[in-house]
Design a protein around this motif. Structure first.
Motif, PDB file in Angstrom:
ATOM      1  N   LEU A 144      31.939 -10.541 -47.530  1.00 45.06           N
ATOM      2  CA  LEU A 144      30.812 -11.450 -47.357  1.00 45.06           C
ATOM      3  C   LEU A 144      30.196 -11.289 -45.978  1.00 45.06           C
ATOM      4  O   LEU A 144      29.009 -11.555 -45.785  1.00 45.06           O
ATOM      5  N   HIS A 145      31.005 -10.839 -45.008  1.00 46.40           N
ATOM      6  CA  HIS A 145      30.531 -10.702 -43.640  1.00 46.40           C
ATOM      7  C   HIS A 145      29.803  -9.381 -43.400  1.00 46.40           C
ATOM      8  O   HIS A 145      29.347  -9.138 -42.298  1.00 46.40           O
ATOM      9  N   LYS A 146      29.681  -8.535 -44.379  1.00 47.58           N
ATOM     10  CA  LYS A 146      28.916  -7.307 -44.214  1.00 47.58           C
ATOM     11  C   LYS A 146      27.842  -7.208 -45.298  1.00 47.58           C
ATOM     12  O   LYS A 146      26.660  -7.069 -45.009  1.00 47.58           O
ATOM     13  N   THR A 147      28.283  -7.261 -46.525  1.00 51.16           N
ATOM     14  CA  THR A 147      27.374  -7.046 -47.647  1.00 51.16           C
ATOM     15  C   THR A 147      26.458  -8.240 -47.894  1.00 51.16           C
ATOM     16  O   THR A 147      25.309  -8.063 -48.291  1.00 51.16           O
ATOM     17  N   PHE A 148      26.956  -9.436 -47.637  1.00 50.82           N
ATOM     18  CA  PHE A 148      26.239 -10.629 -48.079  1.00 50.82           C
ATOM     19  C   PHE A 148      25.775 -11.533 -46.946  1.00 50.82           C
ATOM     20  O   PHE A 148      25.844 -12.747 -47.051  1.00 50.82           O
TER      21      PHE A 148
END
Length: 474
Positions: A262-266
């Motif tokens: 979640l901390h990169k893609t989203f």
């Protein structure tokens, strides 16, 4: 500040000490208390300009492209940050009773459902707090599954040489033995090679798809079938999901465990040590092993359910990094199904655009269409004494953050580049021009590259000395 201080300018007022001096010794050891620390005398404008100047020395995504391969460093919309700071989200506490946090529970419930739909997985837990934490949680699920089935001989975990570097550590921590599987000549796993290593002792195969070469593992469905025939599981490292979300559903290819960054893609900014979010999606056979609690809905009420038959227990304090979940939820709601698909397509287009522009100037070990990232080699430049590290340092001189270097290990003098979908064409072209310029200078005056950086606040450091004689004090 002391260098530009002059007596008579006056001192900037600072807040009064709100801790009684008699209590200071309980909070700070005596040896760390300063006896005499006169503040410099400066005007307010000088103080402001000093700190603004310092802030501009730091490189960040709001300043320029951050093309780290394998680490999706894309610009994050500010609306996600604003929503996460709303008092109803930022001010809640995990000890509050369920009836007072219904909005938060609803968001987590909906986010898990959206990720499950996006990935084709049966259920999702949001509890893990980072990518590597997700890997460990996934391996604990694998262990719980095989222990429940009585598969005592299953101790091996197959890890391709193109997988993420943390995979072997995660499987070892969970009590498994990592076994490396080499990629084929096309940079992906070959079915015949997989068949040779899958036996009754294999518990799982950990695949990164797309892999760290930026190539899609086209045999993923066949690999899953081979594993399942031996009652082994398929773990998919989802750190590179930015290339395929909205395009394919890993659950439909036979993946049993999929982690989300979640901390990169989203949308949550990646870097600075956190916070992270590493939700995990699982197939039907693993639902009963998920960490507790899981969030359920009964009519209009959301609640924590601790009744998970064979749960591996908690893997994080409380329920995960909630602020990261808020940002991911905003991101998905903003984009919708069509927007998510467009993100993936644009990330792939950007990577292939850079690859085609640069392949005549750098060695391209795998000359084929890539996904969201690709890997060049600096071997051509090394013939003139210029190493990949020198290329990276020279990019700093030109105002760019360097790509990932020397990873993956299967590419000599690797330069791993991921432009993401958020960079405009002008930004990509400027990055290309800088790398081409470095390649040309490497052939004519290589010393100009090997002495870089010279335009940064700090010149080239002795990295070996720094590693041996670590000093984190100022």
């Amino acid at each position: 500040l002391k260098e530009i201080s002059k007596e008579g300018k006056g001192k900037i007022p600072v807040p009064e000490l709100d801790v009684q001096e008699k209590h200071l010794a309980d909070l700070i050891p005596e040896k760390y208390l300063r006896k005499d620390n006169p503040l410099p005398e400066l005007s307010e404008v000088e103080v402001i300009r000093h700190f603004v100047s310092l802030s501009s020395l730091n490189y960040h995504l709001d300043k320029g492209i951050y093309p780290l391969g394998s680490c999706t460093m894309k610009y994050n919309p500010k609306i996600s940050e604003d929503i996460a700071r709303l008092p109803g989200f930022s001010g809640i506490h995990p000890f509050l009773p369920e009836e007072l946090v219904q909005g938060a529970l609803q968001l987590m419930y909906n986010l898990a459902g959206m990720l499950a739909e996006l990935s084709g997985m049966k259920d999702v837990t949001l509890q893990p707090t980072a990518g590597a934490h997700s890997e460990l949680t996934g391996m604990l699920l694998v262990r719980a599954y095989h222990n429940f089935k009585g598969n005592k001989s299953k101790k091996k975990v197959i890890i391709p040489d193109s997988a993420h570097g943390t995979n072997p550590a995660s499987c070892t921590l969970a009590g498994f033995e990592p076994v490396e599987l080499k990629s084929g000549s096309k940079g992906i796993l070959e079915i015949d090679d997989v068949r040779k290593v899958i036996d009754d002792d294999v518990a799982c195969l950990m695949v990164t798809n797309p892999n760290t070469l930026g190539l899609f593992e086209t045999h993923i469905k066949e690999i899953a079938d081979i594993l399942h025939s031996k009652d082994a599981l398929l773990y998919m490292d989802g750190a590179n999901l930015n290339a395929i979300m909205g395009i394919i559903k890993p659950g439909e290819t036979g993946v049993d465990i999929l982690h989300f960054n979640l901390h990169k893609t989203f949308s949550t900014p990646h870097g600075g040590g956190g916070p992270g979010g590493g939700g995990i999606g699982v197939s039907e056979k693993l639902v009963d092993f998920l960490p507790i609690p899981v969030i359920k809905k009964d009519k209009d009420k959301y609640y924590f359910d601790y009744n998970v038959p064979h749960s591996i227990g908690k893997v994080a304090t409380f329920f995960g990094n909630f602020g990261v979940m808020v940002k991911a939820y905003v991101y998905l709601r903003m984009l919708g199904e069509k927007g998510i698909k467009r993100v993936s397509k644009q990330a792939v287009i950007s990577a292939n655009y850079l690859k085609e522009q640069l392949k005549e100037h750098y060695l391209l070990p795998y000359n084929r269409p890539c996904m969201h990232e690709f890997v060049l080699s600096g071997d051509k430049q090394k013939r003139n004494g210029v190493k990949t590290l020198d290329i990276a340092k020279s990019l700093l001189d030109r105002g760019f953050h360097a790509p990932t270097v020397y990873f993956p290990l299967i590419v000599h003098e690797a330069l791993m580049i991921e432009p993401t979908e958020t960079e405009p064409l002008e930004s990509l072209d400027a990055f290309v021009d800088a790398l081409i310029d470095i390649a040309k200078i490497s052939e004519t005056t290589p010393k100009e590259i090997t002495s870089a950086p010279v335009n940064t606040p700090v010149g080239r450091l002795d990295e070996a000395k720094a590693a041996r004689e670590l000093n984190v004090h100022w």
